[in-house]
Design an enzyme around this catalytic site. Structure first.
Site, PDB file in Angstrom:
ATOM      1  N   ARG A   1      88.225  64.365  35.100  1.00  0.00           N
ATOM      2  CA  ARG A   1      86.681  64.236  36.031  1.00  0.00           C
ATOM      3  C   ARG A   1      86.903  65.264  37.139  1.00  0.00           C
ATOM      4  O   ARG A   1      85.815  66.101  37.475  1.00  0.00           O
ATOM      5  CB  ARG A   1      86.613  62.926  36.705  1.00  0.00           C
ATOM      6  CG  ARG A   1      86.239  61.890  35.795  1.00  0.00           C
ATOM      7  CD  ARG A   1      86.081  60.489  36.265  1.00  0.00           C
ATOM      8  NE  ARG A   1      85.016  60.353  37.627  1.00  0.00           N
ATOM      9  CZ  ARG A   1      84.966  59.405  38.545  1.00  0.00           C
ATOM     10  NH1 ARG A   1      85.844  58.410  38.317  1.00  0.00           N
ATOM     11  NH2 ARG A   1      83.981  59.370  39.357  1.00  0.00           N
TER      12      ARG A   1
ATOM     13  N   CYS B   1      87.463  60.987  46.266  1.00  0.00           N
ATOM     14  CA  CYS B   1      87.284  60.703  45.099  1.00  0.00           C
ATOM     15  C   CYS B   1      85.968  60.377  44.371  1.00  0.00           C
ATOM     16  O   CYS B   1      85.317  61.351  44.726  1.00  0.00           O
ATOM     17  CB  CYS B   1      88.122  59.261  44.744  1.00  0.00           C
ATOM     18  SG  CYS B   1      87.459  57.885  45.878  1.00  0.00           S
TER      19      CYS B   1
END
Length: 283
Positions: A179, A239
């Site tokens: 990611r 995050c």
């Protein structure tokens, strides 16, 4: 109280009049993840004396972003109803893949509640130690909760724009490598792939042992060093939505460093057209 306590310590101290135990399990339920009901799991089995914190209920309902911090009034109301009020020591635990007790730890500290610890290894460590569980719903005794700070240890979009522009803080991203690099699409629709320019990548699981307990000392410091993180710099953790960034912040705390958490994280940053984005490995 130490920031990390063992199941044995908690079992021995659970009867202290000022000690409270809170189950901070929250299941993010991203695409591809199994659907779990944290509240139902709590009634099936929890640490005796614990209350269910329900982090979803602490999230700012006015925000379009997931899991953002509540305002002071919402925080105080929720805390008070759970009996997690003034003059208490609080031990948090979870049974969640994303280690959500760390998110609750960041939230409590953001409002000035600093006598807070995590149960090392969470509910799994408690049961592995052969300690008993309690079943059923819990009716907490309310206790007044006074926010003594607001937003301590948090970063917002305006601050993060400045940090990325001038490099004044080291940005550390807790998401998976795929990611971070952009090789894997973001699980939330409409969010761009990649990461903030200049960020380092430290997937949060690297701070934990295979049994779910926290790495300590040299092993924990090595996890940061291997990701190219300089612990002597001011740190801003990010995050997907601010949850696993909190794991990194707690890990830094165990090493004697204080790190901030970007509350909106990549869901906010990656969802905007005018924020700079990078793909590939950390530069």
């Amino acid at each position: 109280m130490e920031p990390l306590v063992t199941p044995e310590w908690l079992a021995a101290n659970a009867g202290a009049p000022d000690l409270r135990i809170a189950d901070a399990t929250y299941h993010v339920s991203l695409a591809g993840e199994a659907v779990r009901d944290a509240a139902a799991e709590f009634t099936t089995g929890h640490i005796p004396g614990a209350v269910f914190m329900d982090l979803a209920g602490f999230s700012d309902t006015a925000s379009p972003l997931p899991s953002t911090m509540p305002g002071p009034a919402q925080f105080a109301s929720r805390m008070g109803k759970l009996g997690l009020g003034d003059g208490t020591r609080i031990v948090l635990y979870d049974d969640a893949a994303h280690r959500t007790a760390a998110r609750a730890w960041v939230m409590l500290r953001a409002f000035g509640f600093t006598d807070v610890a995590l149960l090392d290894g969470g509910l799994g460590a408690w049961t592995a130690a052969g300690l008993p569980l309690e079943t059923g719903a819990v009716a907490p005794r309310p206790r007044h909760a006074t926010p003594r700070d607001t937003g301590a240890g948090l970063r917002d979009l305006t601050q993060m724009r400045a940090i990325v522009a001038d490099g004044s803080e080291q940005v550390v991203d807790a998401r998976s490598a795929a990611r971070f690099t952009g090789d894997e699409a973001d699980p939330r629709p409409g969010i761009a792939p990649g990461h903030m320019p200049g960020a380092r990548n430290l997937p949060y699981g690297r701070l934990l042992n295979p049994d779910g307990t926290w790495k300590r000392g040299d092993a924990l410091a090595a996890a940061f060093a291997d990701a190219g993180v300089d612990l002597d710099r001011q740190l801003a953790m990010t995050c997907g939505s601010g949850i696993t960034a909190s794991v990194l912040a707690f890990g830094a705390h165990l090493l004697g460093r204080e790190a901030a958490v970007y509350d909106g994280s990549w869901t906010e940053w990656g969802g905007l057209a005018d924020t700079p984005k990078a793909t590939g490995a950390a530069a």
